[in-house]
Design a protein around this motif. Structure first.
Motif, mmCIF file in Angstrom:
data_model
loop_
_atom_site.group_PDB
_atom_site.id
_atom_site.type_symbol
_atom_site.label_atom_id
_atom_site.label_comp_id
_atom_site.label_asym_id
_atom_site.label_seq_id
_atom_site.Cartn_x
_atom_site.Cartn_y
_atom_site.Cartn_z
ATOM 1 N N ALA A 181 0.840 -1.196 0.000
ATOM 2 C CA ALA A 181 0.000 0.000 0.000
ATOM 3 C C ALA A 181 0.872 1.241 0.000
ATOM 4 C CB ALA A 181 -0.922 0.013 1.223
ATOM 5 N N TYR A 192 -3.243 3.915 -2.405
ATOM 6 C CA TYR A 192 -3.142 2.937 -3.492
ATOM 7 C C TYR A 192 -2.808 1.596 -2.858
ATOM 8 C CZ TYR A 192 -1.265 0.899 -7.858
ATOM 9 O OH TYR A 192 -1.017 0.104 -8.954
ATOM 10 N N TYR A 193 -3.521 0.539 -3.294
ATOM 11 C CA TYR A 193 -3.363 -0.772 -2.669
ATOM 12 C C TYR A 193 -3.094 -1.853 -3.708
ATOM 13 C CZ TYR A 193 -5.534 1.428 1.391
ATOM 14 O OH TYR A 193 -5.823 2.259 2.438
ATOM 15 N N ASP A 227 -3.893 -5.416 -5.207
ATOM 16 C CA ASP A 227 -5.182 -6.097 -5.320
ATOM 17 C C ASP A 227 -5.365 -7.133 -4.216
ATOM 18 O OD1 ASP A 227 -5.279 -6.170 -8.982
ATOM 19 O OD2 ASP A 227 -5.871 -4.627 -7.538
ATOM 20 N N LYS A 256 -6.624 -5.167 -1.065
ATOM 21 C CA LYS A 256 -7.672 -4.163 -1.213
ATOM 22 C C LYS A 256 -8.942 -4.607 -0.484
ATOM 23 C CE LYS A 256 -7.293 -2.335 -5.156
ATOM 24 N NZ LYS A 256 -7.339 -2.083 -6.624
#
Length: 125
Positions: free
Chosen positions: A49, A59-60, A62, A65
Motif C-alpha cells: 500500500a 493505493y493498494y 489487489d 484491497k
C-alpha cells in the motif's frame, strides 16, 4: 537522513487484525509519499500500500484491497497499516518506506529511498 522504525507485528490467527506503525525520525516525512511492502520467505519483496504526502490519496495491491488500510499522521511523523481479515498468505516481514520528497504515489520499490528494518507478521490457519 530519515530513519524508519516499524512496530506492531506479531502472530495472529486467520481472520484476525493487526495494526502496524512506522515512526520516522531525523527529518519530517510530511512531504513524502509513504509505502508498505512485504517479503515472504523465498519470495521477492512486494508492494502492499502507499499513501501520498497529505493522506488524501491511497493505493493498494489487489491482494489486500478491502482488507488493509494505510493512513498517516504528519503531526506524529508516522504512518500506519491497519490489517483486517488476515490470511495465512499475508505472512511476511512488513517494511515501511519513504519516497523522495513530492514523489507521487508509486508501487515500485526501487523508487523509495528510505526503508525500515521490518516487522514480522505471522498468520496461522
Amino acid at each position: 537522513q530519515v530513519q524508519l522504525v516499524e512496530s506492531g507485528g506479531g502472530l495472529v490467527q486467520a481472520g484476525g487484525s493487526l495494526r502496524l506503525s512506522c515512526a520516522a525520525s531525523g527529518r519530517t516525512v510530511s512531504n513524502r509519499a509513504m509505502g508498505w511492502f512485504r517479503q515472504a520467505p523465498g519470495k521477492e519483496r512486494e508492494f502492499v500500500a502507499a499513501i501520498n504526502w497529505s493522506g488524501g490519496s491511497t493505493y493498494y495491491a489487489d491482494s489486500v484491497k478491502g482488507r488493509f488500510t494505510i493512513s498517516r499522521d504528519n503531526a506524529k511523523n508516522s504512518v500506519y497499516l491497519q490489517m483486517n481479515s488476515l490470511k495465512p498468505e499475508d505472512t511476511a516481514v512488513y517494511y515501511c518506506a519513504a519516497a523522495p520528497p513530492y514523489q507521487g504515489l508509486v508501487h515500485i520499490a526501487r523508487v523509495y529511498d528510505y526503508w525500515g528494518q521490518g516487522t514480522q507478521v505471522a498468520v496461522s490457519s
